[in-house]
Write an enzyme that holds these catalytic residues in place. Structure first.
Site, PDB file in Angstrom:
ATOM      1  N   ASN B 399     169.981  45.057 -14.503  1.00 32.87           N
ATOM      2  CA  ASN B 399     171.146  44.228 -14.725  1.00 32.87           C
ATOM      3  C   ASN B 399     170.729  43.489 -16.172  1.00 32.87           C
ATOM      4  O   ASN B 399     171.106  43.900 -17.252  1.00 32.87           O
ATOM      5  CB  ASN B 399     171.743  43.456 -13.680  1.00 32.87           C
ATOM      6  N   ASP B 400     170.054  42.266 -15.982  1.00 33.93           N
ATOM      7  CA  ASP B 400     169.799  41.540 -17.087  1.00 33.93           C
ATOM      8  C   ASP B 400     169.002  42.220 -18.071  1.00 33.93           C
ATOM      9  O   ASP B 400     169.473  42.105 -19.339  1.00 33.93           O
ATOM     10  CB  ASP B 400     169.209  40.234 -16.630  1.00 33.93           C
TER      11      ASP B 400
END
Lengths: 117, 473
Positions: B399-400
């Site tokens: 994600n990040d």
């Protein structure tokens, strides 16, 4: 040991530590951290030394816990590092071969693999 | 030094010689640990050094309380061995945190025991013993509690989000000042025996500081914190070596302290953040809450069959694994999918972000376990220039590390962090259980881009489903 001698050793060891870790590929950051983590388990020797002088119950308890903690640090640290690094070694695969080999009966070899899910 | 403790230090040249062999093996082991082909041997060499150091110390005739020693070693060896056999590859990071914690705890306990021993000898404790004792106690206590918090965060016993309160930095500063003041009082007191109550108070203050120090740090930054605490514990061990007059403790502890510092710097550099920024800023806990909770933005959802078609008819596919792949134990399923795609003539690569997962190298370990060939693992700097020529990027539980806000939005808490530029690929498929934000606790703009399709599923299930659909084509 003379205090100044100890400081000399300390400073030299610090430089060795700085120099020895150069150009580590990212892949090895975690195993290396884990290995150095196991090495500071050397603190366990301190537990062995202090328990030698322990008389009272509290001193004995403190010493025993310190030894147990230090041993966990050593044994767990080196074993977990070995498992991590074992993932990287190129396995000379063919499974049929491995089974036919007489030395294939490695102890607890199967439990090395996580069970999934 | 004429302190009685010296009676328990290695006196004979033979013991010292063994210690020298032991720490030489540590240095060789660490050196070999920096290279992929020798790393495993290096670890065994270091373990051999440890065995020598422990064995020779046990053979000293001043070592008493043999039964207790045996009990301690047996318990420790059993717990350590079972835990490290049982732990799943995904849980390695928290395991390292835990081992580091007990090491720190041992250092603090040993410092306390030695303090009590010095008290029992009566009166004035010399400064060159007192200062290392205090150092070992404080750092060991901080490391023990800090590591436990890191463990709890990674194990998700407590939230991985930053936890803090206003003015926390001030509280930490006050605590630190109080600890230093306590240490000064303990060492400066020459008239009477130093107070054990004050010593315990210092230990407790350090424990609180250890908790408060790690709680506000986001889970994504935990690897760096663990590495730093690892270096701390090394220094605590070195300090214990000064107090106990033991050369192998000094060398091994210092070695870990300095090499751990270098590793910590290398890790935070991989995230493009300074250590100070990482430790003292907290990962923007609330700043972006509005964007995440605000308006509903449209996303494109996709099923396994459509995903399979996109992938099978692509020329090149890049997988971007993250922690989601690790928790779902999806590495084998993903490898199967990669195999199927290769049968269709698709070029497959895996893009590894330096801090994907919960530790640097985490993804490499998992993919290596699934027998993904080393040549297919591409580091971030290698794969990013190839992204615009990539047909489909498949983000699996990452994600990040793919969030374009890191590049585009200077106000984002992760601004400046290098990312895998999947948004440059022609199409992006994100396999994820929900739209929930990642470990940094911020929303990911990638999900809302027009060329992104979301496949809402467990990573393992999704990979298996897509692989099956590809087979059917």
């Amino acid at each position: 040991m003379d205090l100044m001698t100890e400081i000399t050793i300390f400073v030299l060891a610090a430089f060795v530590g700085f120099e020895v870790i150069s150009k580590v590929p990212t892949t090895l950051h975690t195993p290396l951290m884990s290995q150095t983590n196991a090495i500071h388990g050397i603190i366990m020797l301190g537990g062995l030394i202090v328990i030698g002088t322990a008389d009272g119950t509290l001193d004995k308890v403190i010493g025993t816990i310190a030894i147990a903690f230090g041993t966990i640090n050593i044994v767990g640290g080196f074993m977990v590092t070995d498992r991590m690094l074992g993932m990287f070694t190129r396995k000379p695969k063919p499974k049929a071969d491995a089974e036919s080999k007489p030395s294939g009966s490695s102890p607890a070899g199967g439990s090395d693999r996580p069970d999934g899910g | 030094m004429t302190l009685p403790a010296a009676a328990f230090s290695p006196s004979s040249d033979f013991v010292t010689a063994c210690y020298i062999v032991a720490f030489s093996l540590f240095i060789i082991g660490v050196r070999q640990g920096t290279h992929p082909t020798t790393a495993r041997r290096g670890n065994l060499i270091a373990a051999g050094g440890m065995a020598i150091a422990v064995a020779i110390t046990l053979s000293l005739d001043v070592i008493g309380n043999g039964v207790l020693i045996l009990i301690g070693i047996l318990i420790g060896a059993l717990v350590g061995a079972v835990a490290s056999r049982r732990v799943q590859m995904t849980q390695m990071p928290q395991m390292v945190a835990l081992y580091n914690g007990v090491g720190g705890g041992a250092a603090a306990l040993i410092a306390w025991a030695e303090f009590r021993h010095q008290l029992a000898l009566g009166g004035d404790i010399p400064l060159d013993v007192m200062i290392p004792i205090l150092f070992s106690a404080v750092i060991g206590s901080v490391s023990f509690w800090g590591s436990n918090i890191a463990f709890a965060k990674l194990q998700e016993l407590i939230s991985g989000r930053p936890i803090g309160f206003p003015g926390q930095h001030i509280v930490n500063a006050v605590l630190l000042a109080a600890i230093l003041a306590g240490c000064v009082v303990l060492s400066a007191n020459h008239d009477s025996s130093p107070s054990q109550g004050l010593f315990i108070a210092v230990l407790i203050a350090a424990a609180i500081l250890g908790n408060l120090f790690v709680l506000p740090i986001g889970g994504a930054d935990m690897p760096v914190v663990i590495s730093l605490l690892n270096a701390f514990t090394g220094l605590a061990a070195a300090a214990a070596g000064f107090a106990l007059d033991n050369v192998v403790l000094i060398v091994a502890g210092t070695l870990v302290g300095s090499s751990g510092t270098i590793l910590t710097i290398a890790m935070s550099r991989a995230m493009n953040r300074s250590i100070g920024n990482l430790l003292f800023s907290g990962f923007g806990a609330v700043a972006t809450g509005a964007a995440a909770g605000g308006e509903e933005r449209p996303v494109t959802s996709i099923g396994a069959q459509d995903a399979a078609i996109k992938l099978a008819y692509a020329d090149s596919v890049v997988f971007v694994p993250g922690y989601g792949m690790a928790v779902a134990q999806a590495q084998h399923a993903v490898k199967e999918l990669a195999n199927e795609l290769e049968k269709h003539g698709v070029r497959v690569a895996f893009a590894i972000h330096p801090v994907a997962g919960r530790m640097p190298g985490h993804m490499n370990v998992l993919l290596a376990e699934a027998d993904v060939p080393y040549e297919q693992l591409k580091e971030m700097d290698e794969i990013n220039p190839e992204m615009p020529q990539t047909d489909v990027a498949v983000v699996i539980g990452a994600n990040d590390v793919t969030n374009p806000a890191a590049k585009n939005d200077p106000s984002s808490p992760i601004a400046g962090m290098p990312i895998i530029e999947v948004n440059e690929a022609r199409e992006v498929i994100v396999i994820k259980r929900s739209l929930s934000p990642g470990f940094a606790g911020i929303d990911n703009d990638l999900f809302y881009e027009p060329n992104t399709s979301m496949l809402f599923s467990d990573a393992k299930q999704a990979a298996a489903d897509i692989a099956w659909e590809v087979q059917e084509l």
